[in-house]
Write a protein that holds these residues in place. Structure first.
Motif, PDB file in Angstrom:
ATOM      1  N   VAL A  93      25.476  87.639  68.148  1.00 46.96           N
ATOM      2  CA  VAL A  93      26.801  87.669  67.534  1.00 46.96           C
ATOM      3  C   VAL A  93      26.718  86.989  66.172  1.00 46.96           C
ATOM      4  N   ASP A  94      27.558  87.405  65.270  1.00 43.74           N
ATOM      5  CA  ASP A  94      27.618  86.781  63.952  1.00 43.74           C
ATOM      6  C   ASP A  94      27.729  85.275  64.117  1.00 43.74           C
ATOM      7  N   SER A  95      26.912  84.518  63.396  1.00 44.73           N
ATOM      8  CA  SER A  95      26.844  83.071  63.605  1.00 44.73           C
ATOM      9  C   SER A  95      27.970  82.306  62.940  1.00 44.73           C
ATOM     10  N   ASP A  96      28.856  82.967  62.189  1.00 47.91           N
ATOM     11  CA  ASP A  96      29.979  82.250  61.592  1.00 47.91           C
ATOM     12  C   ASP A  96      30.798  81.606  62.689  1.00 47.91           C
ATOM     13  N   GLY A  97      30.994  80.309  62.566  1.00 43.49           N
ATOM     14  CA  GLY A  97      31.825  79.607  63.526  1.00 43.49           C
ATOM     15  C   GLY A  97      31.073  79.035  64.699  1.00 43.49           C
ATOM     16  N   ASP A  98      29.779  79.349  64.845  1.00 44.57           N
ATOM     17  CA  ASP A  98      29.038  78.738  65.935  1.00 44.57           C
ATOM     18  C   ASP A  98      28.963  77.254  65.688  1.00 44.57           C
ATOM     19  N   TRP A  99      29.450  76.514  66.591  1.00 47.44           N
ATOM     20  CA  TRP A  99      29.678  75.095  66.429  1.00 47.44           C
ATOM     21  C   TRP A  99      28.574  74.348  67.064  1.00 47.44           C
ATOM     22  N   LEU A 100      28.469  73.225  66.924  1.00 41.98           N
ATOM     23  CA  LEU A 100      28.668  72.398  65.782  1.00 41.98           C
ATOM     24  C   LEU A 100      27.365  71.731  65.547  1.00 41.98           C
ATOM     25  N   GLU A 101      27.007  71.817  64.393  1.00 37.46           N
ATOM     26  CA  GLU A 101      25.786  71.307  63.820  1.00 37.46           C
ATOM     27  C   GLU A 101      24.604  71.418  64.738  1.00 37.46           C
ATOM     28  N   GLU A 102      24.233  72.539  65.119  1.00 42.99           N
ATOM     29  CA  GLU A 102      22.943  72.801  65.753  1.00 42.99           C
ATOM     30  C   GLU A 102      22.993  73.029  67.248  1.00 42.99           C
ATOM     31  N   LYS A 134      41.660  81.408  54.075  1.00 43.73           N
ATOM     32  CA  LYS A 134      40.362  82.091  54.069  1.00 43.73           C
ATOM     33  C   LYS A 134      39.271  81.297  53.341  1.00 43.73           C
ATOM     34  N   LYS A 135      39.530  80.885  52.114  1.00 39.53           N
ATOM     35  CA  LYS A 135      38.496  80.192  51.340  1.00 39.53           C
ATOM     36  C   LYS A 135      38.184  78.825  51.937  1.00 39.53           C
ATOM     37  N   GLN A 136      39.202  78.126  52.427  1.00 40.60           N
ATOM     38  CA  GLN A 136      38.988  76.827  53.073  1.00 40.60           C
ATOM     39  C   GLN A 136      38.104  76.986  54.299  1.00 40.60           C
ATOM     40  N   GLY A 137      38.405  77.980  55.107  1.00 40.26           N
ATOM     41  CA  GLY A 137      37.598  78.245  56.301  1.00 40.26           C
ATOM     42  C   GLY A 137      36.169  78.593  55.941  1.00 40.26           C
ATOM     43  N   GLN A 138      36.006  79.386  54.898  1.00 47.01           N
ATOM     44  CA  GLN A 138      34.669  79.786  54.451  1.00 47.01           C
ATOM     45  C   GLN A 138      33.882  78.569  53.984  1.00 47.01           C
ATOM     46  N   VAL A 139      34.494  77.714  53.186  1.00 53.66           N
ATOM     47  CA  VAL A 139      33.817  76.513  52.688  1.00 53.66           C
ATOM     48  C   VAL A 139      33.471  75.590  53.853  1.00 53.66           C
ATOM     49  N   PHE A 140      34.407  75.404  54.780  1.00 55.99           N
ATOM     50  CA  PHE A 140      34.164  74.538  55.941  1.00 55.99           C
ATOM     51  C   PHE A 140      32.963  75.034  56.750  1.00 55.99           C
ATOM     52  N   LYS A 141      32.944  76.326  57.049  1.00 54.57           N
ATOM     53  CA  LYS A 141      31.835  76.893  57.829  1.00 54.57           C
ATOM     54  C   LYS A 141      30.508  76.736  57.094  1.00 54.57           C
ATOM     55  N   MET A 142      30.512  77.044  55.793  1.00 47.30           N
ATOM     56  CA  MET A 142      29.266  76.981  55.028  1.00 47.30           C
ATOM     57  C   MET A 142      28.711  75.560  54.988  1.00 47.30           C
ATOM     58  N   LYS A 143      29.568  74.583  54.734  1.00 47.54           N
ATOM     59  CA  LYS A 143      29.114  73.200  54.561  1.00 47.54           C
ATOM     60  C   LYS A 143      28.868  72.509  55.897  1.00 47.54           C
ATOM     61  N   THR A 144      29.838  72.565  56.774  1.00 54.48           N
ATOM     62  CA  THR A 144      29.788  71.774  57.998  1.00 54.48           C
ATOM     63  C   THR A 144      29.018  72.444  59.121  1.00 54.48           C
ATOM     64  N   ILE A 145      29.187  73.717  59.279  1.00 59.16           N
ATOM     65  CA  ILE A 145      28.561  74.410  60.406  1.00 59.16           C
ATOM     66  C   ILE A 145      27.189  74.946  60.036  1.00 59.16           C
ATOM     67  N   GLN A 146      27.106  75.617  58.877  1.00 55.48           N
ATOM     68  CA  GLN A 146      25.842  76.223  58.486  1.00 55.48           C
ATOM     69  C   GLN A 146      24.931  75.271  57.731  1.00 55.48           C
ATOM     70  N   GLY A 147      25.484  74.143  57.246  1.00 56.01           N
ATOM     71  CA  GLY A 147      24.677  73.134  56.570  1.00 56.01           C
ATOM     72  C   GLY A 147      24.171  73.537  55.197  1.00 56.01           C
ATOM     73  N   ILE A 148      24.876  74.423  54.533  1.00 55.30           N
ATOM     74  CA  ILE A 148      24.471  74.877  53.200  1.00 55.30           C
ATOM     75  C   ILE A 148      24.769  73.757  52.199  1.00 55.30           C
ATOM     76  N   SER A 149      23.901  73.590  51.232  1.00 53.16           N
ATOM     77  CA  SER A 149      24.052  72.498  50.264  1.00 53.16           C
ATOM     78  C   SER A 149      25.295  72.706  49.388  1.00 53.16           C
ATOM     79  N   THR A 150      25.825  71.588  48.903  1.00 50.35           N
ATOM     80  CA  THR A 150      26.999  71.611  48.031  1.00 50.35           C
ATOM     81  C   THR A 150      26.732  72.495  46.816  1.00 50.35           C
ATOM     82  N   GLU A 151      25.572  72.322  46.209  1.00 43.83           N
ATOM     83  CA  GLU A 151      25.228  73.093  45.011  1.00 43.83           C
ATOM     84  C   GLU A 151      25.222  74.596  45.287  1.00 43.83           C
TER      85      GLU A 151
END
Length: 186
Positions: A93-102, A134-151
């Motif tokens: 399944v698409d990993s967007d939203g798979d919680w939480l940190e690993e 939408k954008k808030q959710g996207q940023v939250f998932k990218m940073k907190t769940i997927q661990g993508i760097s701020t940059e």
């Protein structure tokens, strides 16, 4: 599995920020999160002799941190103390939203076997994330769940770091409010 060893002298430099972010999401209070991280490091030092090297150092510290967060909620409200964020990972399944940190397994947790409660919490978290703008959710998932760097996030979404951290803060606040209304008070 590769055997890992502990290096407590590097814990603060290597893991403090990550553990703090992990804790503050769950307790929504920076001071309490700092205390929980300190308690985690202390517990890690005290139980270092029990570390078998079967997991990475960070994974082991996260499992300790999770128990400290649970202990915190047990102290303030017995129902919240039962809460442990654990969701089923399904790689098909698409990993967007798979919680939480690993999806860190904690073999020592008695609560992780409470599948019904964990499923309910997982569902509540997914519902709350879907209610974010939408954008808030996207940023939250990218940073907190997927661990993508701020940059990387800032470059991809064409936002500045200040804007990113405002969105993260607002997301965390909204998620905690949503969980308080829809899960913790059930």
């Amino acid at each position: 599995m590769t055997s890992h060893s502990l290096h407590p002298d590097t814990w603060v430099d290597q893991y403090a920020d990550y553990l703090f972010n992990y804790a503050v999401i769950r307790v929504s209070d920076a001071e309490i999160a700092k205390d929980i991280v300190q308690e985690t490091f202390l517990a890690g030092l005290k139980s270092a002799k029990n570390f078998k090297g079967e997991a990475a150092e960070r994974t082991w510290l996260i499992s300790i941190l999770k128990r400290k967060v649970i202990d915190h909620y047990r102290k303030i409200n017995s129902n919240k103390g039962k809460a442990e964020v654990r969701m089923t990972y399904n790689s098909s399944v698409d990993s967007d939203g798979d919680w939480l940190e690993e999806q860190v397994a904690d073999p020592y947790s008695l609560l992780e076997n409470d599948g019904i409660e964990n499923e309910e919490l997982g569902s509540a978290i997914h519902d709350c994330i879907s209610k974010l703008p939408k954008k808030q959710g996207q940023v939250f998932k990218m940073k907190t769940i997927q661990g993508i760097s701020t940059e990387d996030i800032c470059n991809e979404l064409e936002i500045n770091p200040s804007n990113l951290w405002v969105m993260i803060h607002r997301s965390r606040t909204a998620l905690m409010d949503c969980l308080n209304q829809n899960w913790f008070n059930i």
